[in-house]
Scaffold this motif. Sequence first.
Motif, PDB file in Angstrom:
ATOM      1  N   ASP A 199       0.833  -1.209   0.000  1.00 26.76           N
ATOM      2  CA  ASP A 199       0.000   0.000   0.000  1.00 26.76           C
ATOM      3  C   ASP A 199       0.865   1.255   0.000  1.00 26.76           C
ATOM      4  OD1 ASP A 199      -2.340  -1.418  -0.050  1.00 26.76           O
ATOM      5  OD2 ASP A 199      -2.648  -1.380   2.123  1.00 26.76           O
ATOM      6  N   GLN A 200       1.942   1.229   0.783  1.00 26.51           N
ATOM      7  CA  GLN A 200       2.833   2.389   0.869  1.00 26.51           C
ATOM      8  C   GLN A 200       3.621   2.587  -0.430  1.00 26.51           C
ATOM      9  OE1 GLN A 200       5.197   1.441   4.326  1.00 26.51           O
ATOM     10  NE2 GLN A 200       3.692   2.268   5.769  1.00 26.51           N
ATOM     11  N   ALA A 201       3.869   1.487  -1.129  1.00 25.39           N
ATOM     12  CA  ALA A 201       4.714   1.555  -2.326  1.00 25.39           C
ATOM     13  C   ALA A 201       3.926   1.780  -3.616  1.00 25.39           C
ATOM     14  CB  ALA A 201       5.523   0.268  -2.452  1.00 25.39           C
ATOM     15  N   LYS A 202       2.598   1.733  -3.556  1.00 23.83           N
ATOM     16  CA  LYS A 202       1.796   1.812  -4.778  1.00 23.83           C
ATOM     17  C   LYS A 202       2.050   3.080  -5.578  1.00 23.83           C
ATOM     18  CE  LYS A 202      -2.088  -1.298  -3.927  1.00 23.83           C
ATOM     19  NZ  LYS A 202      -3.507  -1.440  -3.572  1.00 23.83           N
ATOM     20  N   SER A 203       2.311   4.169  -4.878  1.00 22.81           N
ATOM     21  CA  SER A 203       2.527   5.437  -5.585  1.00 22.81           C
ATOM     22  C   SER A 203       3.771   5.380  -6.471  1.00 22.81           C
ATOM     23  CB  SER A 203       2.666   6.588  -4.578  1.00 22.81           C
ATOM     24  OG  SER A 203       3.763   6.336  -3.707  1.00 22.81           O
ATOM     25  N   GLY A 204       4.731   4.524  -6.101  1.00 22.16           N
ATOM     26  CA  GLY A 204       5.952   4.429  -6.894  1.00 22.16           C
ATOM     27  C   GLY A 204       5.959   3.286  -7.889  1.00 22.16           C
ATOM     28  N   VAL A 205       4.890   2.470  -7.866  1.00 23.13           N
ATOM     29  CA  VAL A 205       4.842   1.308  -8.749  1.00 23.13           C
ATOM     30  C   VAL A 205       4.787   1.716 -10.213  1.00 23.13           C
ATOM     31  CG1 VAL A 205       3.413  -0.634  -9.497  1.00 23.13           C
ATOM     32  CG2 VAL A 205       3.879  -0.299  -7.076  1.00 23.13           C
ATOM     33  N   GLU A 206       3.953   2.716 -10.527  1.00 20.84           N
ATOM     34  CA  GLU A 206       3.799   3.123 -11.928  1.00 20.84           C
ATOM     35  C   GLU A 206       5.122   3.609 -12.510  1.00 20.84           C
ATOM     36  OE1 GLU A 206       1.179   6.106 -14.765  1.00 20.84           O
ATOM     37  OE2 GLU A 206       0.406   5.488 -12.812  1.00 20.84           O
ATOM     38  N   GLN A 207       5.873   4.362 -11.718  1.00 24.89           N
ATOM     39  CA  GLN A 207       7.166   4.852 -12.195  1.00 24.89           C
ATOM     40  C   GLN A 207       8.140   3.696 -12.426  1.00 24.89           C
ATOM     41  OE1 GLN A 207       9.067   7.714  -9.641  1.00 24.89           O
ATOM     42  NE2 GLN A 207      10.659   8.204 -11.136  1.00 24.89           N
ATOM     43  N   MET A 208       8.112   2.706 -11.522  1.00 22.60           N
ATOM     44  CA  MET A 208       8.995   1.554 -11.668  1.00 22.60           C
ATOM     45  C   MET A 208       8.627   0.741 -12.909  1.00 22.60           C
ATOM     46  SD  MET A 208       9.462  -1.771  -9.189  1.00 22.60           S
ATOM     47  CE  MET A 208       7.868  -2.423  -9.718  1.00 22.60           C
ATOM     48  N   VAL A 209       7.322   0.531 -13.103  1.00 25.00           N
ATOM     49  CA  VAL A 209       6.854  -0.230 -14.260  1.00 25.00           C
ATOM     50  C   VAL A 209       7.195   0.510 -15.550  1.00 25.00           C
ATOM     51  CG1 VAL A 209       4.822  -1.112 -15.462  1.00 25.00           C
ATOM     52  CG2 VAL A 209       5.025  -1.403 -12.993  1.00 25.00           C
ATOM     53  N   ALA A 210       7.006   1.825 -15.537  1.00 26.80           N
ATOM     54  CA  ALA A 210       7.334   2.632 -16.716  1.00 26.80           C
ATOM     55  C   ALA A 210       8.813   2.489 -17.071  1.00 26.80           C
ATOM     56  CB  ALA A 210       6.987   4.092 -16.458  1.00 26.80           C
TER      57      ALA A 210
END
Length: 266
Positions: A199-210
């Motif tokens: 939950d805490q990391a979700k905000s950074g997931v999109e950037q990592m996936v990108a």
Amino acid sequence: MPYLKKSLFIVLLFSLSLFAQAEKIEEGTINELIVLSGIKSQIEDLPTSVVAMIHQGFPNLSNEKKNELAVIFGKVFNSDLVLKDIASDMQKNLTENEAKEVITWYESNTGNRIARAEEDASTPQAMIEFQKAAPQLMTNSELMATVQKLLEQTKVIEETIDIQETVMLATMVGMSQVRNPEQDINVEQLKSIVTMQIDQAKSGVEQMVAAQLAFTYKDIDKASMNEYLSALESPAMKKFNNSNANGLRIALSNALDRLLSSEQSK
């Protein structure tokens, strides 16, 4: 009466046509699709890639413990079982014609290059190279614009979160097993920790996936990427990708069950 007979004849032909289109997919077709699309190779690389990242994250772990972890992850992410779950979902949701349409795409020059790029980017060595290359790739505005379109057309973020959650829990259980084999593991507590961290990391997931997508397709020219984006819009490709994502979700859930069952049966 002649009109009625003609109408019934047309309805019958239409029904037979639909039946033919919905023809059950052959096992050989499924296997060919899984190989050509790169799914088989990527799934087979998963346990090794996870272990490689753990080795990097825990450099002081002894070789003996590293080997124990490799065995655990090899059993949990058993590629044959994972591929079986994915194939099963495709068998339920794809027709023979739809599968062959997707196969035709992956047999094309562009489709083959895309699949091989995805395979290459999923290897343990590529995972390490990605971390070095990501910052520079993220500054390539043209590449990142294409990546954004891919994110909008696929469920790759949801898939990544599912994989991340499973790998994190499996890692915690596995590390506990190799470090303190005699000690009981509080699985529910570990699940709570993983959920909180996700939950805490979700905000950074999109950037990592990108960044991962940018790394994967960095050597594919713009025209080929546009061709790929168009292919993703076809109904057959959408069904294929949705089925792959759902099958992987089921497979990961089953993988976790295997790990937790083995722990609880100790």
